[in-house]
Scaffold this motif. Structure first.
Motif, short mmCIF file in Angstrom:
data_model
loop_
_atom_site.label_atom_id
_atom_site.label_comp_id
_atom_site.label_asym_id
_atom_site.label_seq_id
_atom_site.Cartn_x
_atom_site.Cartn_y
_atom_site.Cartn_z
N ILE A 70 12.27 -9.59 -5.57
CA ILE A 70 12.43 -8.18 -5.24
C ILE A 70 13.60 -7.58 -5.99
CG2 ILE A 70 11.42 -8.47 -2.95
CD1 ILE A 70 14.21 -8.23 -1.78
N SER A 71 13.59 -6.25 -6.12
CA SER A 71 14.68 -5.54 -6.76
C SER A 71 14.90 -4.24 -6.00
CB SER A 71 14.33 -5.24 -8.22
OG SER A 71 15.41 -4.63 -8.86
N ILE A 72 16.13 -3.77 -6.00
CA ILE A 72 16.46 -2.55 -5.27
C ILE A 72 15.88 -1.34 -5.99
CG2 ILE A 72 18.68 -2.08 -6.34
CD1 ILE A 72 19.64 -1.59 -3.34
N LEU A 73 15.48 -0.34 -5.22
CA LEU A 73 14.87 0.87 -5.76
C LEU A 73 15.92 1.97 -5.79
CD1 LEU A 73 12.09 2.03 -6.63
CD2 LEU A 73 11.84 2.80 -4.30
N ASN A 74 16.18 2.50 -6.99
CA ASN A 74 17.16 3.57 -7.15
C ASN A 74 16.54 4.87 -6.65
OD1 ASN A 74 18.91 5.59 -8.11
ND2 ASN A 74 19.48 4.37 -9.88
N LYS A 79 13.23 4.26 -9.76
CA LYS A 79 12.90 3.09 -10.57
C LYS A 79 13.70 1.89 -10.09
CE LYS A 79 11.86 5.64 -14.78
NZ LYS A 79 12.21 5.84 -16.17
N ILE A 80 13.34 0.73 -10.61
CA ILE A 80 14.06 -0.51 -10.31
C ILE A 80 15.47 -0.40 -10.89
CG2 ILE A 80 14.15 -2.99 -10.73
CD1 ILE A 80 11.14 -2.90 -11.12
N ASP A 81 16.43 -0.98 -10.18
CA ASP A 81 17.81 -0.96 -10.66
C ASP A 81 18.52 -2.23 -10.24
OD1 ASP A 81 20.02 0.00 -11.97
OD2 ASP A 81 20.01 1.93 -10.93
N ARG A 82 19.68 -2.46 -10.84
CA ARG A 82 20.53 -3.57 -10.46
C ARG A 82 21.72 -3.02 -9.69
NH1 ARG A 82 21.73 -7.06 -15.59
NH2 ARG A 82 22.09 -5.02 -16.49
N VAL A 83 22.44 -3.93 -9.04
CA VAL A 83 23.56 -3.54 -8.18
C VAL A 83 24.86 -4.04 -8.79
CG1 VAL A 83 24.55 -3.77 -5.87
CG2 VAL A 83 22.09 -3.64 -6.15
N SER A 84 25.87 -3.17 -8.79
CA SER A 84 27.21 -3.58 -9.19
C SER A 84 28.16 -3.24 -8.05
CB SER A 84 27.64 -2.89 -10.49
OG SER A 84 27.72 -1.50 -10.28
N ILE A 93 32.28 -1.70 -2.46
CA ILE A 93 31.24 -0.68 -2.43
C ILE A 93 30.16 -1.02 -3.45
CG2 ILE A 93 30.76 1.77 -2.75
CD1 ILE A 93 33.68 2.28 -1.95
N ARG A 94 28.89 -0.88 -3.03
CA ARG A 94 27.77 -1.13 -3.93
C ARG A 94 27.42 0.12 -4.72
NH1 ARG A 94 22.76 -3.13 -0.94
NH2 ARG A 94 23.19 -1.32 0.34
N LEU A 95 27.07 -0.07 -5.99
CA LEU A 95 26.67 1.02 -6.88
C LEU A 95 25.37 0.65 -7.58
CD1 LEU A 95 30.02 1.54 -8.81
CD2 LEU A 95 29.19 2.98 -6.99
N TYR A 96 24.58 1.68 -7.94
CA TYR A 96 23.46 1.45 -8.85
C TYR A 96 24.05 1.27 -10.24
CZ TYR A 96 20.41 3.23 -5.16
OH TYR A 96 19.74 3.43 -3.99
N LYS A 97 23.58 0.27 -10.96
CA LYS A 97 24.17 -0.05 -12.25
C LYS A 97 23.85 0.99 -13.33
CE LYS A 97 25.81 -4.19 -14.14
NZ LYS A 97 25.86 -5.61 -13.92
N SER A 98 22.68 1.61 -13.26
CA SER A 98 22.27 2.53 -14.33
C SER A 98 23.02 3.86 -14.30
CB SER A 98 20.77 2.79 -14.25
OG SER A 98 20.45 3.44 -13.05
N ASN A 99 23.23 4.44 -13.11
CA ASN A 99 23.85 5.75 -13.05
C ASN A 99 25.16 5.78 -12.28
OD1 ASN A 99 22.72 5.41 -10.57
ND2 ASN A 99 21.45 7.23 -10.63
N LYS A 100 25.65 4.61 -11.85
CA LYS A 100 26.96 4.47 -11.17
C LYS A 100 27.07 5.31 -9.90
CE LYS A 100 28.66 1.84 -14.43
NZ LYS A 100 28.22 0.49 -14.36
#
Length: 104
Positions: A70-74, A79-84, A93-100
């Motif tokens: 599974i992957s988190i949904l932005n 769309k699929i995104d990763r977590v930073s 704090i969790r952030l979406y990797k693509s758009n911060k």
């Protein structure tokens, strides 16, 4: 491994039988297994118990899926995104990797 996926996160399945389906995380069983609402449903046949006057029935139950599938949904890009992660005021704090942008 940090907690990149948490309960009530919107996710998308990226591999396996249910590839492409979207859902919400109901429960995290371990670092490797999660239960997703209305995904991977199996039927369990319940036998009748005579001395307790319970009838037999068929119960629908969600079974766990491996967290690697599974992957988190932005929610901003849908769309699929990763977590930073970042640390702000001594909180992680969790952030979406693509758009911060922040995740909830």
């Amino acid at each position: 491994m940090a907690n990149k996926i948490k309960c009530n996160d919107k996710i998308i399945i990226i591999s396996g039988k249910y590839k492409g389906k979207r859902g919400k995380v109901l429960k995290i069983l371990s670092k490797k297994k999660v239960i997703i609402k209305n995904i991977n449903i199996f039927k369990k046949h319940q036998k009748p118990i005579a001395h307790m006057n319970k009838l037999g029935s068929i119960i629908k139950k969600e079974f766990p899926i491996d967290i690697s599938n599974i992957s988190i949904l932005n929610k901003y890009t849908n769309k699929i995104d990763r977590v930073s992660f970042i640390i702000k005021n001594n909180k992680k704090i969790r952030l979406y990797k693509s758009n911060k942008k922040y995740i909830k």
